[in-house]
Write an enzyme that holds these catalytic residues in place. Structure first.
Site, short mmCIF file in Angstrom:
data_model
loop_
_atom_site.label_atom_id
_atom_site.label_comp_id
_atom_site.label_asym_id
_atom_site.label_seq_id
_atom_site.Cartn_x
_atom_site.Cartn_y
_atom_site.Cartn_z
N SER A 1 0.80 -1.23 0.00
CA SER A 1 0.00 0.00 0.00
C SER A 1 0.83 1.28 0.00
CB SER A 1 -0.93 0.01 1.22
OG SER A 1 -0.19 -0.12 2.42
N ASP B 1 -3.16 7.98 8.25
CA ASP B 1 -4.07 7.06 8.92
C ASP B 1 -3.26 6.27 9.96
OD1 ASP B 1 -2.65 5.22 7.43
OD2 ASP B 1 -4.31 4.66 6.11
N HIS C 1 -0.07 4.74 7.28
CA HIS C 1 0.57 5.34 6.11
C HIS C 1 0.97 6.80 6.34
CE1 HIS C 1 -2.14 2.10 4.69
NE2 HIS C 1 -1.07 1.77 3.99
#
Length: 371
Positions: free
Chosen positions: A40, A333, A336
């Site tokens: 991600s 978040d 990240h």
């Protein structure tokens, strides 16, 4: 000679000229594009197209500072590979492989294969239900994108000649610890050292596979400080990072860095750069004010506690509350970094001459190397 045949010959000539003139007049290599593999931290929208995946970022507040809004990037704006693409002066951001429109001329400047929640090992990502494993990402490149690229460029040369001016960015490994090793229960678990050795060995084989397909310029992103993520409940309210998790990340990063030296014999005529994002982020966390940050402990967005993704709040709440000054936060978040941190990482990756940050050279120097 018919007009159609003449146009076909002209097009073929133009394609051959494009193949011949891949270098700058001053002898430096011109980067044609980037191919991106990983999780991600470098995913730019592939998971949007996975129906059963729990690891998605295609909703507000993700993308609040990104042109066009939410795109599937797990941050408020651009991620590291977006910024590197801009620094390399590529004509556009790299499209995600899973987007049906990523075909034809759209693959010429590279493709992003990364998938949020994936890891080096195939079993990593089970908590997200559906991911594109790193092995599958490489197969997607080999079976679909590479033939398409050859077709678009019209080159008759081998793959190593065709893609020597593309940069291969690999950013993975953290999920193998956070959402695999440290979630395991039982007495049969391997030791951390054995698990890490398996990871680095597996990744080495995956890099060699890309090498056999023609990859010559690699950028390897380190695992970030796993013990400093806001999704860890103990990190909130200013608590210190969890050293056991950071030690695991350091162990992996040491092995990843050593792969670069080993590659000199195993992958001749290749060049690899290790970007120590672990150190870059850790330096910010230790002294945030020196880089213009104010909050290194808490996420910027309101997060949803999720038993499937760590159990303590990893992803943003869809449409949830968000901090007003994103550039002052280290984390967007529960896991990240914000775009502001990504800027720090990409800038150091591209320009730093400190081998504690980039090894053995920086991305700008890698781009100039001639193979």
């Amino acid at each position: 000679m018919g007009k159609r045949r003449a146009n076909g010959i002209i097009l073929l000539c133009l394609q051959l000229l494009a193949c011949l003139f891949e270098s700058r007049g001053d002898g430096r290599e011109k980067m044609r594009g980037m191919f991106i593999f990983g999780s991600s931290l470098v995913d730019n929208g592939n998971n949007n197209f996975l129906q059963d995946s729990l690891a998605k970022a295609d909703f507000f507040p993700y993308g609040i500072d990104f042109p066009g809004g939410p795109s599937g990037r797990f941050t408020n704006g651009k991620n590291v590979v977006d910024l590197l693409a801009e620094m390399l002066k590529l004509p556009r951001l790299i499209p995600p492989f899973s987007d049906p429109s990523t075909k034809g001329s759209r693959v010429i400047h590279g493709v992003n294969f990364a998938s949020g929640a994936s890891g080096i090992l195939d079993e990593t990502g089970f908590v997200a239900r559906q991911v594109i494993t790193l092995n599958q990402q490489i197969r997607n490149f080999e079976d679909i994108t590479l033939p398409e690229l050859k077709k678009q460029l019209g080159c008759k040369r081998g793959s190593s000649e065709l893609i020597k001016n593309y940069m291969f960015v690999v950013g993975t490994g953290g999920n193998d610890y956070s959402f695999n090793y440290f979630l395991r229960r039982g007495d049969n678990n391997p030791t951390l050292q054995a698990f890490t050795a398996n990871l680095t060995s597996s990744l080495s084989l995956q890099l060699k596979k890309l090498y056999t397909l023609g990859a010559r310029k690699f950028v390897l992103m380190s695992v970030n400080p796993l013990g400093c993520y806001p999704m860890l409940k103990t990190r909130r309210n200013g608590s210190s990072c969890i050293e056991a998790l950071n030690q695991a990340a350091t162990l992996f990063n040491d092995g990843l860095k050593s792969l670069i030296d080993v590659a000199k014999s195993d992958m001749q005529n290749s060049s690899l750069v290790f970007v120590n994002s672990y150190k870059i982020i850790s330096d910010i966390i230790e002294n945030p004010s020196t880089k213009g940050f104010k909050d290194a402990n808490n996420e910027c967005c309101e997060v949803v506690p999720s038993a499937q993704l760590g159990g303590s709040g990893t992803l943003c709440m869809p449409g949830g509350k968000i901090c007003s000054d994103r550039s002052a936060h280290v984390f967007f978040d529960g896991l990240h970094p914000t775009e502001a941190v990504n800027v720090e990482i990409a800038t150091k990756a591209f320009t730093s001459y400190l081998q504690t940050e980039v090894y053995p050279i920086n991305v700008y120097q890698l781009a100039k190397l001639k193979h």
